[in-house]
Scaffold this motif. Structure first.
Motif, PDB file in Angstrom:
ATOM      1  N   THR A  43      -0.344  16.031  -2.334  1.00 27.71           N
ATOM      2  CA  THR A  43      -1.707  15.543  -2.075  1.00 27.71           C
ATOM      3  C   THR A  43      -2.624  15.676  -3.287  1.00 27.71           C
ATOM      4  O   THR A  43      -3.828  15.473  -3.155  1.00 27.71           O
ATOM      5  N   ASN A  93       0.847  -1.171   0.000  1.00 27.17           N
ATOM      6  CA  ASN A  93       0.000   0.000   0.000  1.00 27.17           C
ATOM      7  C   ASN A  93       0.889   1.228   0.000  1.00 27.17           C
ATOM      8  O   ASN A  93       1.875   1.278   0.713  1.00 27.17           O
ATOM      9  N   LYS A  94       0.531   2.211  -0.814  1.00 27.46           N
ATOM     10  CA  LYS A  94       1.267   3.460  -0.802  1.00 27.46           C
ATOM     11  C   LYS A  94       0.714   4.304   0.329  1.00 27.46           C
ATOM     12  O   LYS A  94      -0.476   4.579   0.388  1.00 27.46           O
ATOM     13  N   GLU A 105      -4.842  14.816  -6.274  1.00 32.34           N
ATOM     14  CA  GLU A 105      -5.559  13.579  -6.640  1.00 32.34           C
ATOM     15  C   GLU A 105      -6.133  13.689  -8.025  1.00 32.34           C
ATOM     16  O   GLU A 105      -6.526  14.669  -8.514  1.00 32.34           O
ATOM     17  N   ASP A 141      -2.328  11.624   5.144  1.00 35.23           N
ATOM     18  CA  ASP A 141      -3.089  10.583   5.838  1.00 35.23           C
ATOM     19  C   ASP A 141      -2.839  10.677   7.347  1.00 35.23           C
ATOM     20  O   ASP A 141      -1.793  11.155   7.797  1.00 35.23           O
ATOM     21  N   THR A 177       0.056   7.689   1.964  1.00 40.95           N
ATOM     22  CA  THR A 177      -0.157   8.981   1.324  1.00 40.95           C
ATOM     23  C   THR A 177       0.106  10.131   2.283  1.00 40.95           C
ATOM     24  O   THR A 177      -0.339  10.111   3.433  1.00 40.95           O
TER      25      THR A 177
END
Length: 177
Positions: free
Chosen positions: A175, A4-5, A177, A10, A7
């Motif tokens: 961040t 899992n990356k 997206e 988070d 982020t």
């Protein structure tokens, strides 16, 4: 291997681990008197580059303290391995041990098998560094697949001083997206 990356921005997970010398630490929660936390994941006792990096961090510890940043280090080593490592580590910040594979995956770390029994006796996390802000969010992170690529601590310190200066209003980067 899939991973899992983790982020930027988070919330840092609630991971509680034992520390060398007794007690437990919540990796993402700063100790009293601090509002930010830096967690340094290292490969373990078997890695001389990790020992050097953690000892270099100790030399800059008071500068991080002035910024209100608490420091902790963690590895997948056993209690006995971590305790034995303290002879080579000249550090005053908490050193946690027992990071398990599920927790490594949760943090998005690269995980390696030992090359031989002389290296170590368990899978271990490759280096990672997380700076957690006063909201519990990861402000800065660095994840590597080997001990040769890590943030230079002096540059990290100056960058965090810039980020912590309220006049700069520096957001969490990366961040989009």
């Amino acid at each position: 291997m899939s991973s899992n990356k983790f982020t930027a921005g988070d919330t840092f997970p609630n991971i509680e681990l034992p520390t060398v010398g007794g007690g437990h630490i919540s990796l993402g929660a700063p100790q009293t008197g601090f509002d930010w936390k830096m967690v340094v994941v290292y490969r373990g006792r078997h890695c001389p580059l990790c020992t050097r990096y953690l000892n270099e961090l100790e030399k800059l510890k008071q500068e991080f303290v002035k910024l209100g940043i608490d420091i902790a280090a963690v590895s997948a080593d056993s209690e006995a391995q971590a305790a034995a490592h303290m002879a080579a580590l000249k550090v005053s910040y908490p050193v946690a041990y027992g990071l398990n594979i599920e927790q490594m995956k949760q943090l998005g770390l690269y995980i390696s098998h030992p090359r031989s029994a002389q290296e170590t006796d368990h899978p271990f996390a490759e280096p990672g560094l997380y700076v957690i802000n006063d909201k519990g969010q990861v402000q800065v992170l660095d994840i590597s697949n080997g001990p040769f690529a890590r943030p230079e601590l002096g540059i990290l310190l100056s960058g965090l001083a810039f980020i912590r200066n309220p006049e700069n209003n520096y957001p969490i980067r990366g961040t989009y997206e």
